[in-house]
Enzyme design. Structure first.
Site, PDB file in Angstrom:
ATOM      1  N   ASN A 200       1.043  -1.173   0.105  1.00 37.28           N
ATOM      2  CA  ASN A 200      -0.034   0.033   0.028  1.00 37.28           C
ATOM      3  C   ASN A 200       0.835   1.161   0.052  1.00 37.28           C
ATOM      4  OD1 ASN A 200      -1.944   2.174   0.675  1.00 37.28           O
ATOM      5  ND2 ASN A 200      -3.306   0.526   1.548  1.00 37.28           N
ATOM      6  N   CYS A 205      -5.305   0.803  -1.334  1.00 40.16           N
ATOM      7  CA  CYS A 205      -5.891  -0.524  -1.042  1.00 40.16           C
ATOM      8  C   CYS A 205      -6.915  -0.566  -2.073  1.00 40.16           C
ATOM      9  CB  CYS A 205      -6.300  -0.667   0.485  1.00 40.16           C
ATOM     10  SG  CYS A 205      -7.487   1.050   0.867  1.00 40.16           S
ATOM     11  N   HIS A 452     -11.330   1.386   4.193  1.00 39.49           N
ATOM     12  CA  HIS A 452     -10.233   0.489   3.791  1.00 39.49           C
ATOM     13  C   HIS A 452     -11.013  -0.547   2.785  1.00 39.49           C
ATOM     14  CE1 HIS A 452      -6.701  -1.692   3.683  1.00 39.49           C
ATOM     15  NE2 HIS A 452      -7.307  -2.954   4.142  1.00 39.49           N
ATOM     16  N   ASP A 468      -5.650  -8.638   1.327  1.00 40.35           N
ATOM     17  CA  ASP A 468      -5.589  -7.439   2.261  1.00 40.35           C
ATOM     18  C   ASP A 468      -4.336  -6.599   2.028  1.00 40.35           C
ATOM     19  OD1 ASP A 468      -6.078  -5.071   3.935  1.00 40.35           O
ATOM     20  OD2 ASP A 468      -6.859  -6.393   5.495  1.00 40.35           O
TER      21      ASP A 468
END
Length: 862
Positions: A200, A205, A452, A468
């Site tokens: 990131n 993201c 997020h 993630d």
């Protein structure tokens, strides 16, 4: 028997310290390291983390030292050594054995090793089955750098000839080590899941989740690999190459990949990486750019083949014979969430027929205003169906955007032929079965002003994974589907147990505070994590879209380039991971000084940042300096006996000079033991830990002999300036006796400069240049000692300036220039680039009466 470190306290007694002593060098014993193969039972114990070492100690009965260290050996990127106390540590009658980590004393806590280990005394009559062994587990640190057993084996038992532990007065001790990864720092998603994540950049993201989904469409990935690129293209300014490189790293790298080159190819600045963009818009822009780059190539139609579908838009008058229709393409569909219980409700609303009547009548050509019905049906759906869920809407009452967190169900399979194909247009091909399987769920967690993004993806159609950012984990279908519906948690009875919740309490779409991570009995809390994009793949096209993609699918020239980049990346990562174990020793020779002086370096001697890479040696901190000298001899072709190393010292006037040779005991020590000199050279802890800078005195020029100084001689460095050609160069260094007068050096210096030996010379000492330039004239008649010169000092000299104006064209030019620009007859100024201001400062200093050297140094200190 209790296990402990050599510093541990057992049974109330504090043992004598057995810390690593720099003077303790390994004895002349044999050692063999054997790295074992990985076992399928333990993912953490792979080949690079397991190994064993056997230490052979000869003449055991003649060992007299109280403690004995084995040579260093490496297992799992860490250095180890065995420590044996033959007479026991505070336990007479026992032999103590420890496993020592010599690097733990200076390694950061998160990089210190943790390991399981097994210590064995080998039964030489019956190896293996007859061995005596004990095992333990420990995390090494500066406070506990060794660990093992104070009472490992009774001395009487060890010396029993029938036991077979001592044969021909030789003892063999073996250690088997399995280094454990600290999952907090070294979670290996490639090993655990087969996939890696994306870094990131700040707020990327949302892009990471989109890129992971696109990568896991192998047909799309293969098309990207087939996009033509040039060998001269660079990833940061070529979108195709940047995406190819990124996909290659996702497929073959062991660590998370960076998206910096890709965002640079978009034309984004660093600030853009810290701003969240619209995912749907990014998806469309990315596909449009790729579609444009694919034109005229073998993959020209891939984007359309995968994602393009067509709608049938119609208007039909109710009272007259008039129909109007048009066909439009789409790459994704936006579906309503508010007011819809599930995905089929959204399609029902999307294809709902609207009646145009009253003030909303339709103006039909030739018929005027007419009542009509208006609607949308589908001519065809694409193989990959991208559905954008309208989680964000404009609230007219609040005059702001809000997030819709209502419960919205979607399903593992989506049948768009349901109810006899009610979503299809009359001309749609009914032979195509529009049954879809869920491939990806892209999730937004947070509110309208930020949050997020992450993704759940099912690459093989069976197993779900959560992507993630850098983290990739295995998940079950319940988390990928049910928990992403949104809505509210089920209430618990009042007074019931507190349960964890996913995030902030919400009311009407606005965040109003935190629930402290708990659900209060009898209350409901809105789930703020929910799906915002769904990707379905048509079942009949699944095998065509999910095709195998191997290295053979990549053009040879591109594959070779990407493989080279990957090897270089892995090399840098390995060096970074092991940086705490190594030291950069950077050396400068007279040849390097001569290369810089008069070109890029004017004051002092050398700029280490301008040295060639061959002058930097990356060595383990526990390397013996004598072994480092052998490495220098091998790489530079200078024998060990002709090498003299000097340490640099930062003086109070901010100059760096080689002031002292390494002492004999320092050259016998390890690199890590020279930390005092590293701290002298650099003020920052980072450099003190990593860099050791030395001046290497070797014969220069190469055909000369190494100088043999007397005990009291000092080492002076000489530069020569030619006022006629304005050339400034390094002459070399010489050992000089302190009783010599300055003028005693003139014949030698003239010869070194290529002048006749009777050439009159003027000499100056270079003192400092920051913040002002300062040189000092040296009287020819004074001695080296009177001038207070010491090793590392620099003397600059030139032809003497005649008292009367010289004759001839060269002389007039020299006089017009001065000795050195801006200098009077009693002083000189060494050039420093284009800094005219410093030249003027030096002229002012030199034209003033010069203080003695001691007075000047006192002034500097003040």
């Amino acid at each position: 028997m209790a296990e402990a470190g050599a510093h541990a306290q057992v049974d109330g007694q504090l043992f004598e310290p057995v810390a690593a002593d720099p003077s303790d060098q390994p004895s002349a014993m044999e050692g063999v390291v054997e790295v074992q193969d990985a076992t399928a039972e333990s993912k953490q114990a792979d080949q690079s983390l397991r190994g064993e070492y056997t230490w052979t100690i000869e003449n055991w009965s003649k060992v007299t030292e109280p403690k004995k260290y084995s040579p260093n050996f490496e297992i799992g990127t860490h250095l180890w050594r065995l420590l044996v106390i033959p007479r026991g540590q505070n336990h007479p009658g026992y032999v103590s054995v420890f496993l020592d980590s010599p690097e733990a004393a200076f390694a950061p806590a998160n990089l210190s090793p943790t390991a399981n280990f097994k210590l064995s005394v080998i039964n030489q009559l019956n190896p293996g089955a007859g061995d005596f062994w004990k095992e333990s587990h420990h995390k090494w640190s500066a406070e506990a750098s060794d660990w093992g057993f104070n009472q490992f084996i009774m001395l009487q038992e060890l010396q029993d000839e029938r036991a077979g532990y001592i044969v021909n007065d030789t003892v063999k001790i073996k250690v088997e080590v399995t280094v454990q990864r600290d999952e907090r720092y070294t979670y290996d998603s490639r090993q655990e899941t087969g996939y890696v994540g994306l870094k990131n950049q700040g707020a990327t993201c949302y892009m990471n989740s989109l890129l992971q989904y696109l990568y896991h469409l192998p047909y799309f990935r293969k098309a990207v690999y087939h996009m033509p690129t040039s060998e001269n293209d660079m990833p940061h300014n070529s979108l195709p190459l940047a995406l190819q490189s990124l996909f290659y790293k996702l497929q073959y790298s062991r660590t998370p990949a960076s998206t910096k080159d890709l965002t640079k190819s978009f034309g984004w600045s660093t600030m853009d990486a810290f701003m969240q963009h619209d995912v749907q818009e990014l998806n469309r822009v990315l596909c449009e750019k790729l579609e444009d780059k694919m034109k005229g190539t073998r993959v020209e139609k891939v984007i359309n083949e995968l994602f393009e579908g067509h709608t049938f838009n119609f208007i039909e008058c109710l009272n007259v014979e008039y129909k109007s229709s048009r066909r439009e393409s789409f790459m994704d569909l936006q579906l309503d969430v508010k007011g819809c219980a599930n995905i089929y409700d959204s399609f029902d609303r999307y294809t709902q027929v609207e009646v145009m009547e009253g003030e909303n009548q339709y103006r039909a050509e030739g018929h005027g205003l007419q009542d009509a019905k208006k609607g949308v049906l589908f001519d065809d759906f694409p193989p990959v169906l991208q559905l954008q869920l309208k989680r964000f809407e404009y609230d007219f009452q609040r005059d702001s955007m809000v997030k819709i967190n209502d419960r919205y169900e979607f399903f593992d399979e989506l049948d768009l032929d349901k109810d006899n194909g009610k979503y299809l247009s009359p001309q749609a091909d009914r032979s195509v079965r529009n049954l879809y399987k869920l491939h990806s769920v892209l999730v937004h967690s947070g509110g309208v002003h930020g949050g997020h993004y992450y993704a759940y993806i099912r690459p093989d159609g069976k197993n779900w994974f959560k992507f993630d950012d850098t983290g990739v984990t295995v998940e079950d279908q319940h988390k990928a589907l049910d928990e992403q519906f949104g809505g509210e948690d089920e209430p618990t009875p009042a007074g019931g147990p507190l349960q964890p919740v996913q995030g902030p309490v919400q009311e009407g779409g606005d965040q109003i505070g935190m629930a402290g991570g708990k659900r209060l009995g009898g209350l409901k809390f809105t789930k703020f994590s929910n799906a915002y994009m769904l990707v379905y793949v048509r079942v009949s096209d699944w095998n065509r879209v999910m095709i195998p993609v191997t290295k053979d699918s990549i053009a040879v020239y591109l594959r070779e380039r990407l493989e080279a980049e990957q090897r270089e990346k892995e090399k840098r990562q390995k060096e970074k991971q092991e940086a705490h174990l190594y030291c950069h020793v950077r050396i400068a020779t007279d040849a390097d000084i001569a290369e810089q002086v008069g070109k890029s370096q004017w004051f002092d001697l050398v700029d280490y940042d301008r040295l060639p890479p061959s002058r930097t040696f990356r060595v383990r901190k526990l390397t013996l300096f004598s072994d480092f000298k052998k490495q220098v001899a091998s790489e530079l072709g200078v024998s060990v006996d002709q090498q003299r190393f000097w340490v640099w010292q930062k003086r109070q006037n901010k100059t760096y000079r080689p002031t002292a040779r390494l002492k004999a005991d320092e050259e016998k020590a390890m690199i890590v033991d020279l930390r005092e000199h590293r701290e002298m050279v650099h003020n920052t802890a980072k450099h003190a830990l990593m860099d050791l800078r030395l001046y290497l005195e070797i014969p220069w020029p190469q055909d000369t002999k190494v100088q043999q100084p007397n005990r009291q001689d000092i080492n002076l460095f000489f530069k020569y300036y030619d006022p006629y050609t304005e050339q400034f160069k390094y002459i070399g260094h010489r050992y000089v006796a302190k009783h010599f007068r300055i003028q005693d050096l003139f014949q030698l210096l003239a010869k070194l400069a290529g002048l006749s030996q009777d050439t009159p010379l003027q000499a100056y000492e270079e003192i400092k240049w920051d913040p002002t330039v300062m040189v000092e004239s040296l009287e020819p008649s004074i001695t080296i000692s009177t001038a207070q010169l010491e090793s590392g000092d620099i003397i600059v000299y030139q032809k003497a300036v005649p008292a009367a104006p010289p004759q001839g064209p060269d002389a007039s030019r020299a006089m017009s220039k001065g000795v050195i620009d801006g200098a009077g007859p009693d002083g000189m100024e060494v050039e420093q680039g284009e800094q005219q201001q410093q030249q003027q400062q030096q002229q002012q200093v030199l034209q003033q009466p010069q203080p003695g050297r001691q007075q000047q140094l006192q002034t500097d200190q003040q």
